[in-house]
Design a protein around this motif. Structure first.
Motif, PDB file in Angstrom:
ATOM      1  N   SER A  21      -5.154  10.633  37.028  1.00 41.31           N
ATOM      2  CA  SER A  21      -4.813   9.757  35.905  1.00 41.31           C
ATOM      3  C   SER A  21      -3.306   9.673  35.683  1.00 41.31           C
ATOM      4  N   LYS A  22      -2.572  10.725  35.996  1.00 42.36           N
ATOM      5  CA  LYS A  22      -1.116  10.672  35.871  1.00 42.36           C
ATOM      6  C   LYS A  22      -0.526   9.772  36.956  1.00 42.36           C
ATOM      7  N   THR A  59      -2.032   7.182  38.318  1.00 42.79           N
ATOM      8  CA  THR A  59      -2.390   5.794  38.037  1.00 42.79           C
ATOM      9  C   THR A  59      -1.698   5.247  36.795  1.00 42.79           C
ATOM     10  N   ASP A  60      -0.876   6.044  36.165  1.00 40.50           N
ATOM     11  CA  ASP A  60      -0.153   5.619  34.960  1.00 40.50           C
ATOM     12  C   ASP A  60       1.189   5.006  35.359  1.00 40.50           C
ATOM     13  N   TRP A  62       5.074   2.460  39.548  1.00 38.11           N
ATOM     14  CA  TRP A  62       6.152   3.370  39.907  1.00 38.11           C
ATOM     15  C   TRP A  62       7.230   2.602  40.657  1.00 38.11           C
ATOM     16  N   GLN A  95       1.744   0.468  42.495  1.00 37.94           N
ATOM     17  CA  GLN A  95       0.774   0.755  41.440  1.00 37.94           C
ATOM     18  C   GLN A  95      -0.438   1.390  42.103  1.00 37.94           C
ATOM     19  N   ASN A 152      -4.173   2.383  41.585  1.00 40.74           N
ATOM     20  CA  ASN A 152      -5.292   2.065  40.701  1.00 40.74           C
ATOM     21  C   ASN A 152      -6.377   3.129  40.825  1.00 40.74           C
ATOM     22  N   ASP A 176       8.154  12.961  33.829  1.00 40.50           N
ATOM     23  CA  ASP A 176       7.586  11.647  34.129  1.00 40.50           C
ATOM     24  C   ASP A 176       8.050  11.097  35.473  1.00 40.50           C
ATOM     25  N   ARG A 187       8.929   5.679  36.208  1.00 40.05           N
ATOM     26  CA  ARG A 187       8.035   4.756  35.522  1.00 40.05           C
ATOM     27  C   ARG A 187       8.851   3.945  34.522  1.00 40.05           C
TER      28      ARG A 187
END
Length: 158
Positions: free
Chosen positions: A41-42, A44-45, A48, A71, A73, A135, A152
């Motif tokens: 999940s990190k 897919t956030d 980049w 990206q 997914n 991040d 990000r």
């Protein structure tokens, strides 16, 4: 006739052999890197933006990081921008942070002189492992050939 190996040669052989232990990596993670792999999940956030790649011999940094994005997914697909080219592909991610990116279908427009599109795509295809520091996403490349750094957000900065 007996053959004797001098003690100094034996010691040197043991030292060299201990440096080549299978499974060990000679590229340390940056100071402060998370010690465990982040959940998918990190990853897919994103999207980049590629900030730079540090190789054993040089630092490669695009003039415009927003022109080089990826990206990830949740369904295992990717969408990417490589300067003037766009593409879609796949990736696999392991709980330990291992990653394989590709294959990807990418347009093949001729980008302006100085573009890093081919280098960026080649590096992504050699992705081996991910880790995070805050991040910032880092992707280690195969055979200790470098580490890509991604940020990000709307503006990627050093």
């Amino acid at each position: 006739m007996s053959f004797r190996v001098p003690t100094a040669f034996l010691a040197l052989g043991l030292l060299v052999g201990s440096l080549a232990i299978p499974g060990c990596s000679s590229s340390p993670q940056p100071k402060g890197a998370d010690s465990t792999a982040a959940p998918q999940s990190k990853l897919t956030d994103g999207p980049w933006k590629w900030v730079a790649t540090q190789t054993p011999v040089e630092l490669i940094a695009p003039a415009g990081p927003a022109k080089y994005t990826i990206q990830f997914n949740a369904d295992g697909s990717t969408a990417l921008l490589a300067d003037c080219n766009r593409g879609q592909g796949t990736y696999t991610y392991t709980a330990e942070g291992g990653i394989t990116i590709g294959p990807a279908a990418v347009t093949r427009m001729m980008c302006p002189p100085g573009s890093l599109d081919s280098k960026y795509l080649q590096q992504l295809s050699n992705a081996a492992h991910t880790f995070f520091r805050g991040d910032t996403l880092y992707i280690d490349l195969k055979v200790d050939s470098g580490t890509m750094r991604f940020a990000r957000g709307p503006a990627a900065t050093e």
